[in-house]
Design a protein around this motif. Structure first.
Motif, short mmCIF file in Angstrom:
data_model
loop_
_atom_site.label_atom_id
_atom_site.label_comp_id
_atom_site.label_asym_id
_atom_site.label_seq_id
_atom_site.Cartn_x
_atom_site.Cartn_y
_atom_site.Cartn_z
N MET A 99 0.79 -1.22 0.01
CA MET A 99 0.02 -0.23 0.17
C MET A 99 0.93 1.26 0.09
SD MET A 99 -3.01 1.11 2.49
CE MET A 99 -3.78 -0.32 3.06
N ALA A 100 1.24 1.97 -0.95
CA ALA A 100 1.79 3.10 -1.05
C ALA A 100 0.98 4.31 -0.82
CB ALA A 100 2.36 3.18 -2.68
N GLN A 101 1.76 5.16 -0.18
CA GLN A 101 1.11 6.23 0.48
C GLN A 101 1.72 7.56 -0.59
OE1 GLN A 101 1.79 6.84 4.51
NE2 GLN A 101 0.27 5.72 5.15
N ASP A 102 1.00 8.50 -0.65
CA ASP A 102 1.13 9.71 -1.20
C ASP A 102 2.12 10.67 -0.54
OD1 ASP A 102 1.46 11.84 -3.15
OD2 ASP A 102 -0.90 12.66 -3.33
N ILE A 103 3.03 10.74 -0.82
CA ILE A 103 4.01 11.70 -0.02
C ILE A 103 3.76 13.17 0.23
CG2 ILE A 103 5.93 10.10 0.14
CD1 ILE A 103 7.41 11.78 -1.97
N ASN A 104 2.88 13.58 -0.90
CA ASN A 104 2.51 15.00 -1.10
C ASN A 104 1.26 15.47 -0.34
OD1 ASN A 104 4.96 15.55 -2.61
ND2 ASN A 104 3.74 14.66 -4.43
N TYR A 105 0.47 14.04 0.17
CA TYR A 105 -0.50 14.36 0.99
C TYR A 105 -0.53 15.16 2.12
CZ TYR A 105 -4.21 13.40 3.91
OH TYR A 105 -5.76 13.79 4.64
N VAL A 106 -1.33 16.41 2.47
CA VAL A 106 -1.45 17.30 3.54
C VAL A 106 -2.82 17.28 4.30
CG1 VAL A 106 -0.73 19.51 4.32
CG2 VAL A 106 0.44 18.43 2.65
N SER A 107 -3.02 16.83 5.30
CA SER A 107 -4.48 16.66 5.71
C SER A 107 -5.11 18.06 5.75
CB SER A 107 -4.30 16.09 7.27
OG SER A 107 -3.86 16.94 8.12
N GLU A 108 -6.36 18.05 5.70
CA GLU A 108 -7.03 19.14 5.94
C GLU A 108 -6.68 20.03 7.26
OE1 GLU A 108 -11.32 18.83 5.37
OE2 GLU A 108 -10.94 17.42 3.56
N PHE A 109 -6.53 19.32 8.16
CA PHE A 109 -6.18 20.13 9.55
C PHE A 109 -4.83 20.70 9.51
CE2 PHE A 109 -4.47 20.05 13.66
CZ PHE A 109 -5.10 20.83 14.28
N THR A 110 -3.88 19.85 8.84
CA THR A 110 -2.68 20.88 8.80
C THR A 110 -2.46 21.84 7.97
OG1 THR A 110 -1.43 18.27 8.96
CG2 THR A 110 -0.30 19.97 8.06
N GLN A 111 -3.38 21.75 6.67
CA GLN A 111 -3.58 22.95 5.90
C GLN A 111 -4.14 24.18 6.54
OE1 GLN A 111 -5.73 21.74 2.40
NE2 GLN A 111 -4.44 20.02 1.84
N PHE A 112 -5.11 23.88 7.45
CA PHE A 112 -5.81 24.58 8.26
C PHE A 112 -4.76 25.41 9.17
CE2 PHE A 112 -7.66 25.83 12.29
CZ PHE A 112 -8.41 26.91 12.10
N MET A 113 -4.23 24.66 9.97
CA MET A 113 -3.10 25.21 11.13
C MET A 113 -1.99 25.80 10.35
SD MET A 113 -4.43 24.75 13.92
CE MET A 113 -3.02 25.17 14.66
N ARG A 114 -1.61 25.44 9.13
CA ARG A 114 -0.50 26.19 8.49
C ARG A 114 -1.05 27.81 8.16
NH1 ARG A 114 2.44 21.48 5.00
NH2 ARG A 114 3.51 20.28 6.52
#
Length: 65
Positions: free
Chosen positions: A1-16
């Motif tokens: 199961m490969a994960q997208d290394i460019n993924y940023v959660s909505e919460f992380t986007q909000f906090m940034r």
């Protein structure tokens, strides 16, 4: 199961975004950390003297013997 290394959660986007708009919050976080966690270095000789001068206390000091 490969994960997208460019993924940023909505919460992380909000906090940034929030911290970018409200820079006083980040400053407050640093000040709060310094109050609670960042301590002065311990003088080992002074600590040893304090530990040696400590008086042993009963487990329940209010109990009449």
């Amino acid at each position: 199961m490969a994960q997208d290394i460019n993924y940023v959660s909505e919460f992380t986007q909000f906090m940034r975004g929030y911290l970018a708009e409200h820079q006083d919050v980040a400053k407050g976080q640093v000040e709060g950390r310094s109050l609670l966690w960042d301590k002065a270095p311990i003088n080992l000789d002074e600590k040893a003297r304090n530990d040696a001068s400590r008086v042993a206390q009963k487990s329940y000091p209010y109990q009449a013997d």
